[in-house]
Write a protein that holds these residues in place. Sequence first.
Motif, PDB file in Angstrom:
ATOM      1  N   ASP A 196       0.852  -1.257   0.009  1.00  0.00           N
ATOM      2  CA  ASP A 196      -0.074  -0.035  -0.128  1.00  0.00           C
ATOM      3  C   ASP A 196       0.775   1.209  -0.182  1.00  0.00           C
ATOM      4  N   ILE A 197       1.018   1.882  -1.225  1.00  0.00           N
ATOM      5  CA  ILE A 197       1.951   3.006  -1.354  1.00  0.00           C
ATOM      6  C   ILE A 197       0.891   4.022  -1.700  1.00  0.00           C
ATOM      7  N   ASN A 198       0.567   5.053  -0.429  1.00  0.00           N
ATOM      8  CA  ASN A 198      -0.410   6.151  -0.858  1.00  0.00           C
ATOM      9  C   ASN A 198       0.473   7.548  -0.461  1.00  0.00           C
ATOM     10  N   GLY A 199       1.689   7.551  -0.019  1.00  0.00           N
ATOM     11  CA  GLY A 199       2.298   8.690   0.221  1.00  0.00           C
ATOM     12  C   GLY A 199       2.069   9.364   1.813  1.00  0.00           C
ATOM     13  N   TRP A 200       0.974   9.022   2.317  1.00  0.00           N
ATOM     14  CA  TRP A 200       0.536   9.570   3.714  1.00  0.00           C
ATOM     15  C   TRP A 200       1.289   8.579   4.659  1.00  0.00           C
ATOM     16  N   HIS A 201       0.892   7.169   4.672  1.00  0.00           N
ATOM     17  CA  HIS A 201       1.657   6.294   5.488  1.00  0.00           C
ATOM     18  C   HIS A 201       1.465   4.826   4.522  1.00  0.00           C
ATOM     19  N   ASP A 202       2.695   4.740   4.255  1.00  0.00           N
ATOM     20  CA  ASP A 202       3.082   3.421   3.614  1.00  0.00           C
ATOM     21  C   ASP A 202       3.010   2.098   4.206  1.00  0.00           C
ATOM     22  N   PHE A 203       2.533   0.777   3.615  1.00  0.00           N
ATOM     23  CA  PHE A 203       2.828  -0.329   4.434  1.00  0.00           C
ATOM     24  C   PHE A 203       3.035  -1.301   3.673  1.00  0.00           C
ATOM     25  N   TRP A 214       4.263  16.240   9.805  1.00  0.00           N
ATOM     26  CA  TRP A 214       3.996  14.809   9.490  1.00  0.00           C
ATOM     27  C   TRP A 214       3.631  13.992  10.722  1.00  0.00           C
ATOM     28  N   GLU A 215       4.594  14.036  11.763  1.00  0.00           N
ATOM     29  CA  GLU A 215       4.616  13.138  12.908  1.00  0.00           C
ATOM     30  C   GLU A 215       3.262  13.663  13.660  1.00  0.00           C
ATOM     31  N   ARG A 216       3.150  14.958  13.758  1.00  0.00           N
ATOM     32  CA  ARG A 216       1.764  15.588  14.450  1.00  0.00           C
ATOM     33  C   ARG A 216       0.770  14.935  14.090  1.00  0.00           C
ATOM     34  N   LEU A 217       0.436  14.853  12.766  1.00  0.00           N
ATOM     35  CA  LEU A 217      -0.768  14.430  12.072  1.00  0.00           C
ATOM     36  C   LEU A 217      -0.887  12.810  11.982  1.00  0.00           C
ATOM     37  N   LEU A 231     -16.798   0.597   6.751  1.00  0.00           N
ATOM     38  CA  LEU A 231     -15.538   0.275   7.054  1.00  0.00           C
ATOM     39  C   LEU A 231     -14.545   1.598   6.640  1.00  0.00           C
ATOM     40  N   LEU A 232     -14.108   2.358   7.857  1.00  0.00           N
ATOM     41  CA  LEU A 232     -13.488   3.582   7.316  1.00  0.00           C
ATOM     42  C   LEU A 232     -12.001   3.441   7.570  1.00  0.00           C
ATOM     43  N   THR A 233     -11.149   3.938   6.705  1.00  0.00           N
ATOM     44  CA  THR A 233      -9.516   3.885   6.741  1.00  0.00           C
ATOM     45  C   THR A 233      -9.281   5.404   6.701  1.00  0.00           C
ATOM     46  N   THR A 234      -8.024   5.543   7.376  1.00  0.00           N
ATOM     47  CA  THR A 234      -7.536   6.706   7.565  1.00  0.00           C
ATOM     48  C   THR A 234      -6.030   6.475   8.035  1.00  0.00           C
ATOM     49  N   PRO A 235      -5.148   7.332   7.542  1.00  0.00           N
ATOM     50  CA  PRO A 235      -3.625   7.232   7.998  1.00  0.00           C
ATOM     51  C   PRO A 235      -3.290   7.973   9.420  1.00  0.00           C
TER      52      PRO A 235
END
Length: 817
Positions: A8-15, A258-261, A309-313
Amino acid sequence: MRRIVGLDINGWHDFTVHDAKQDSDDEAAICRPAHIVIDGGTGTVVVALHDPDAQDVALNFIGGPQAAHSPIGRGNGWGKIGAPKRRISVRSLLEALLASHDSKECAAQWQATALALTMQADEIVTIVPDRAELDETRQEFLLNALRRRGVSIRLLWHPVATLLAALEQNLIPPPHDGMRIACIDHSDNGYALQVLTLRALEDHPGLFAPERAETGNVVRTDPDDFGLQALFTQAEAAVHAANPLAEFDRQGPSRMAWERLLADAPPAEEEIIRLDNGLWVSLAPPQSDIDDVQLGLPPIELADAAIVLLTTPVGAGLREPIRKAVATAAGGTPVLLMPREAAATGALLAGRRIERGIPHYLDRLEQVSLVALEGGEVVLIDLVPANAVVAANREYVSAPITGLGWPSGARNVTFYLRKGTEFRKWTTADVFPPTRTQAVEVRLRQMPAQGRAAVFVTSNDWDVLRSRPVFLDWSTLEHDPRSFEEIAAELKPKPIVPERVTGFAHVDRWLGTDRIPAFGPFISKFELRDSAKLREFLSRQVPIDVGGNGAGFTPARLLDFDGEPPEEIDAELIEALDRALALVTSTCLSAVSSRRPLPDNSLLLAATWAFGRCPLGLQDEILKAAHAHLDAREHVFLENRSASTVILHGLGRIIKEERRLERAIDLLLRHHPSKGNVPAAVAALLSRPIATPAVLTEERVVKTTKFVVALLIELRESQKFGTVLNYALQIVGGILRCRQQHPYALLLGTSREADAIHKQLASLKPFLERRATGSRQIRAKLGIIDNLMEMLSGSGGDSHILINIESLDADGDDTAS
């Protein structure tokens, strides 16, 4: 054992979720797999090891967590290596992908980002946003960018992966066939919504697969305070507010926002950053809580979904406020907040299902139809029918569309395809052309969300296509804005339109040869007393060997039927001819004004054998004389013997301008066809002028049909099948020129006029057939009648039919015995 990776490459939080599959033959065990989650980092970037400003340099990028920690691209304080252009945001890669801004650099950046997180993978299932922008072309680009030797790549929609993860973890309250589940993914400017339907898999008891019916819906929030970009902007503002003296425009990129969010624990310590001049400075963390932001959403239409089903980074501080905001907008529908790695986990599960031949989701393919000719009508034949549902890990192969032909001599063929609601034009790649029409078939192969469909043309009998089918290249398809009706009108075989008779003029008639007298010297010294010789020059046809070496002789005149000379003739000779015609015209019109008869018909014959070059003033007077003759009135031009023949035949030769053509045709059609020489004039006016189709209105077609039907009946009853029959056939062919304006006019079964003419031609044939033996002329006329009947039926015919009739010899009109 193949190593499967969910990415999952999304640029916000990749896994990345790696496969650690347990050995088991129990299908249910795939719902309880062991797996390893690898955090790919937040605000991810890819960095360039090469100099972006260098020419023809080998592209060399590095992505993943190591790229985020690299000094490359961190600002001018790091020297040349710190140039900001060497540090590319992964979010910008996604934006470029959705905007169709592809390049070799973008492909290499995608490759480096994926490689960093999937180094030892044998198979990668990568998440893509369920958005309309990610069409087959974009999918193809991404697949090619991620592809590397020995690794298979597959794309998977984000909401499908999320639902698979929920099923894996038994988070869905008892699932059942037909259950509707909404998937909401927190996005840059709002959220993406997709509603999926659970389907029980008959061949795999206890297992379900999502069914996807259409593209997800991207909803921009208004006001824009819910989207990730707005929240990130607020996080950046908090960092700036906590550091009022910081020179943010002169320092390297900060990670604090980035870390704060996105981090579960907000930054508690200062951040050390390098300035452009090489010094180090520190940034203090904000003291305010991130969860103090106000979140609000308008009501969400969930299409009878049982659960969301809710997803958020976002990090722990904002996850519950985000869930509550969505729950409020969703009304009473339960909202389940999924883990941040849920999509990557679902991708891994999809890979496991694919490996075992179990459908991981069902997709409705976009309808694709081929525009084809069937039974004389243009129809749409489905390659992919509407609402076709296919298991996503299985290739859809259409039934072949047969009954199509590749024309002889054609290097390529043009097809029209309807994809969804739009039409696209496909011209095939060139092949070695066949010597005769070859039967071909069209097929389509496609796997959902795995790039372009493969549409190809092949043949069972033609070796050229059997060994190397011609494939459609979607990237070259031309969008056609027309409706199906408009395209069908173009493709429907149009009935033959007869070509007009133009006559043939040749330079040898002007310059002369050892057997042809030269016209040039004569016309240069023309005097009025030479009018008879002028008429002889203009009316005479001389066989010219246009092919050379006796290949073929063609009768040639000085002027064609438009009154035009050959292109090679000098302007001085043409001017001399025009002066001669002007002198002839002046003399004729003077006779009219003085009411003195012309001494003979020579002047009128000379002028009318100039065809369309006859001066307009004399054309008008000849038209008046024809009117007078047909109404039994006097006119100066009618005083001499056979003058009426000269006038009516001449009228058929000289008129070519639209307004005069209308007057002449209307005048002639008011009279019975038995009126001497009227059929000859009508035949010439219908078969020669370029303007004829424009004046063949529906009313004139009806009147001309009545005229020629009466003429054919008269000829059959009198059994006169000579030159007047030639004129009648020429009139029939001439009427058909109306198809130049109205392509489907005068068709048997749909036109009373066509039915009437066809009937008379059919009734005439037996009389001619009894006289065909030993008569080349009669056999030629029978062939012409068959040709005209084919044209009326719309089944074929020769477009040169009028030229063929013109070439018939005059053979009298005596009663056949």
